[in-house]
Design an enzyme around this catalytic site. Structure first.
Site, PDB file in Angstrom:
ATOM      1  N   HIS A 111      -8.468  -7.349  11.947  1.00  0.00           N
ATOM      2  CA  HIS A 111      -9.162  -6.122  11.519  1.00  0.00           C
ATOM      3  C   HIS A 111     -10.181  -6.456  10.438  1.00  0.00           C
ATOM      4  CE1 HIS A 111      -6.829  -5.546   7.712  1.00  0.00           C
ATOM      5  NE2 HIS A 111      -5.817  -6.018   8.406  1.00  0.00           N
ATOM      6  N   ASP A 113     -11.613  -3.992   8.408  1.00  0.00           N
ATOM      7  CA  ASP A 113     -11.563  -3.083   7.265  1.00  0.00           C
ATOM      8  C   ASP A 113     -10.641  -3.660   6.196  1.00  0.00           C
ATOM      9  OD1 ASP A 113      -9.286  -2.508   8.962  1.00  0.00           O
ATOM     10  OD2 ASP A 113      -8.922  -0.742   7.709  1.00  0.00           O
ATOM     11  N   ASP A 144      -6.969 -10.783   3.904  1.00  0.00           N
ATOM     12  CA  ASP A 144      -6.472  -9.669   4.702  1.00  0.00           C
ATOM     13  C   ASP A 144      -7.607  -8.684   4.988  1.00  0.00           C
ATOM     14  OD1 ASP A 144      -4.899  -7.766   5.922  1.00  0.00           O
ATOM     15  OD2 ASP A 144      -3.997  -7.034   4.069  1.00  0.00           O
ATOM     16  N   GLU A 179      -7.255  -0.507  10.319  1.00  0.00           N
ATOM     17  CA  GLU A 179      -5.851  -0.888  10.168  1.00  0.00           C
ATOM     18  C   GLU A 179      -5.303  -0.491   8.806  1.00  0.00           C
ATOM     19  OE1 GLU A 179      -2.284  -3.274   9.278  1.00  0.00           O
ATOM     20  OE2 GLU A 179      -4.203  -3.289   8.212  1.00  0.00           O
ATOM     21  N   GLU A 180      -6.128  -0.622   7.769  1.00  0.00           N
ATOM     22  CA  GLU A 180      -5.667  -0.295   6.423  1.00  0.00           C
ATOM     23  C   GLU A 180      -5.582   1.211   6.185  1.00  0.00           C
ATOM     24  OE1 GLU A 180      -4.368  -2.511   4.889  1.00  0.00           O
ATOM     25  OE2 GLU A 180      -5.463  -4.404   4.907  1.00  0.00           O
ATOM     26  N   HIS A 444      -3.902  -6.852  -0.791  1.00  0.00           N
ATOM     27  CA  HIS A 444      -3.861  -5.467  -1.270  1.00  0.00           C
ATOM     28  C   HIS A 444      -3.935  -5.373  -2.795  1.00  0.00           C
ATOM     29  CE1 HIS A 444      -1.857  -3.562   2.564  1.00  0.00           C
ATOM     30  NE2 HIS A 444      -2.727  -4.525   2.863  1.00  0.00           N
TER      31      HIS A 444
END
Length: 473
Positions: A111, A113, A144, A179-180, A444
Site C-alpha cells: 500500500h 498510503d 510501512d 490500508e491505513e 506508525h
C-alpha cells in the site's frame, strides 16, 4: 535444492547462473530503489478523511509511472472502487501481465498510503524528508509500506534484467491507497477487478522480520475492533468547586469504566476476548525492553510467554482521548468525554463476536448510571496461514538463500484485516505475508525507519522467489 513438488532449482547449472546474475542485478539496482523510495516518501499520502486526498492521488500516479517504466506489464492503471457507504475510495494501482506456458500467476500487494506524521517536534528529521542516518532511512512510509511497494518494483526489475522482458511468469501488482484508513473500498475493489486480480500465489509485503539479520514469514495475525466511546454524565459543564463531590463528571466515569478492561496483572478482563494456544520461539523480557523502549522499573503486563501475549492473546488499548488539554483546563465538571478504543483479537477468533463482547462489557461496567454511546466501529478478522502449500516452502527457501539465515515462522500482534477478503474471493490462492520491517522500524510512530540491509535482502528474497517460480516445471 528442490521445491516441495520436486522441481530442481539450484542443482541446475543454468539456474545457478541465473540466480547469481539476479543477486548482482539486485545489488546494482539498490541505489535506484532507494532513490525511488525516497521520492515516494516525499509525498504525504495520508488517506485519512481529514487530510488532502490530492496527495494520495499524486502518490498513486507516481507508483503507476514506476511500474509502467519497467516495461514488464501489459497494463498499468490507477483505479478506484466504492466503499460500502457508496463513497469513492482512494486510488489504487493495478498492473497485470498474463502467465504463459503453464506458469503460475503471482499477485504482489503493498500500500502507498501512510499514517499521519504526528507532531513534527517528535521527529529527529522532517517526516516527509527522507534522511539516511547510519544504516537506516528515516521518514513516514519509509518502511510501512512504501518500502513494500518498492521491494515489489525492484524484484520485477531484477527478474526482467536476468530473464528478459518476455518471461513466462504471470504477475499482478496491486498497490492499495487506503490500508491505513481501514481499506474501506477493498472488498468492492476485489469484486470489481476479480478477473484481473486472480492469482495462484499472493505476496502481501506489509509485515515484519524477526530481526535485521533473520527473515520472517508471518503465519498469524491478530484481528481488530476499533470504536469511539463517548461517556456523558451532564448536559452542560458545571463548576467543580460548587458541585464536585456530589455530581459525577464524565472523566471520572470514563476512567472508572476504562479501568475495567484489565485485571490487576494488566491482562484483558473482557469476557469473550480469549487467547489461543500457540507455540512461540524464545523471546526474553530484555528483548522486549530493547525493542519497545520500556522504561526502567515499568513491568510488562499479562501472563504467559511474552510472544503468546503479543501473537495469540487479546489486547485493549485506549489510543486517543478528546478532552481539554492541561493548558486549557478550567475548573469544571466535564459533561462528556470521548475515547478511541482499539482491541486486538486472537487468531481464530471472530471479530464480530469480539465487538459484541466489548459492547456488553462497556454497558455492564459503566459506573454511576452514565450514558454511553458507541460509534465509528470498524472490525477486521484475524488470520492463520496454511503452511502446508508449496508456495510457503518455496518462499522459505528463497528467504534462506537470500538472507543466509533460517527464516522464522512468526506471528504478528498487528492486524491486516483485508486478508480475510483475499481468502474469501480467492480461496484457492496461497497467501504469503512477508515484509521489510524489523523490530526497530517504529512503524506508525515518529522516527519511522527502514533498515537498508533488510531492504536489500527482502528484495533479493522476493526476486529469487519470482525467478524460481518462472523456472518452475
Amino acid at each position: 535444492m528442490t521445491d516441495s513438488n520436486g522441481s530442481s532449482f539450484a542443482q541446475n547449472p543454468p539456474q545457478i547462473a541465473l540466480e547469481e546474475a539476479l543477486a548482482e542485478a539486485v545489488e546494482l539496482g539498490l541505489p535506484v530503489s532507494i532513490a525511488d523510495l525516497s521520492d515516494l516518501v516525499r509525498i504525504p499520502s495520508v488517506s485519512w478523511a481529514a487530510f488532502d486526498p490530492a496527495h494520495v492521488a499524486a502518490s498513486a500516479n507516481a507508483v503507476a509511472e514506476l511500474f509502467r517504466a519497467t516495461g514488464a506489464f501489459d497494463s498499468v492503471d490507477v483505479l478506484r472502487a466504492s466503499t460500502e457507504s457508496g463513497e469513492l475510495g482512494q486510488p489504487a494501482v493495478l498492473a497485470t501481465r498474463p502467465a504463459k506456458n503453464g506458469k503460475p500467476t503471482v499477485l504482489l500487494y503493498a500500500h502507498h498510503d501512510v499514517q499521519p506524521p504526528g507532531q513534527d517536534a517528535d521527529w529527529d528529521s522532517p517526516p516527509y524528508e527522507p534522511t539516511v542516518r547510519g544504516d537506516r532511512l528515516y521518514g513516514r512510509g519509509a518502511a510501512d509500506d512504501k518500502a513494500g511497494v518498492v521491494s515489489h518494483l525492484a524484484s520485477v526489475r531484477a527478474l526482467s534484467a536476468v530473464a528478459g522482458a518476455d518471461f513466462d511468469l504471470g504477475l499482478v501488482v496491486f498497490i492499495e491507497g487506503e490500508e491505513e484508513f481501514g481499506s474501506q473500498s477493498f472488498a468492492n475493489f476485489l469484486e470489481t477487478n476479480r478477473e484481473r486480480l486472480a492469482a495462484d500465489v499472493i505476496v502481501v509485503a506489509d509485515s515484519d522480520n524477526w530481526d535485521t539479520e533473520t527473515p520472517s514469514l508471518t503465519i498469524s495475525l491478530r484481528g481488530n475492533v476499533t470504536l469511539k466511546l463517548t461517556v456523558s454524565t451532564l448536559d452542560h459543564a458545571s463548576h467543580s468547586g460548587m458541585y464536585g463531590g456530589a455530581v459525577p463528571d464524565a472523566m471520572l466515569a470514563a476512567i472508572r469504566l476504562l479501568s475495567t478492561f484489565h485485571d490487576e496483572n494488566g491482562s484483558v478482563a473482557v469476557a469473550g476476548l480469549t487467547s489461543r494456544e500457540m507455540p512461540t520461539p524464545e523471546y526474553t523480557e530484555e528483548t522486549l525492553r530493547a525493542e519497545t523502549g520500556l522504561l526502567d522499573g515499568v513491568q510488562p503486563i499479562g501472563t504467559g510467554t511474552i510472544l503468546s501475549r503479543l501473537w495469540a492473546g487479546p489486547s485493549v488499548t485506549v489510543t486517543g482521548i478528546d478532552a481539554p488539554t492541561v493548558a486549557n483546563a478550567s475548573n469544571t465538571l466535564l459533561p462528556s468525554v470521548s475515547v478511541r478504543v482499539s482491541a486486538r483479537i486472537a487468531p481464530g477468533k471472530d471479530a464480530g463476536e469480539a465487538l459484541v463482547a466489548l459492547e456488553e462489557h462497556i454497558r455492564s461496567h459503566t459506573p454511576f448510571g452514565a450514558q454511553v454511546e458507541i460509534s465509528d466501529v470498524n472490525t477486521g478478522s484475524p488470520f492463520l496461514v496454511d503452511t502446508s502449500g508449496w508456495a510457503v516452502a518455496a518462499a522459505k527457501d528463497a528467504m534462506r538463500d537470500a538472507w543466509g539465515a533460517e527464516p522464522v515462522e512468526a506471528g504478528v500482534g498487528g492486524s491486516i484485516p483485508f486478508i480475510a477478503d483475499l481468502v474469501r474471493v480467492f480461496p484457492e490462492a496461497q497467501i504469503l505475508v512477508t515484509g521489510v520491517e524489523d523490530p526497530h522500524t517504529r512503524a506508525h510512530s515518529p522516527n519511522e525507519s527502514l533498515h537498508l540491509g533488510v531492504f536489500k535482502r527482502a528484495i533479493a528474497a522476493e526476486a529469487l522467489l519470482l525467478l524460481r517460480l518462472n523456472s518452475r516445471e
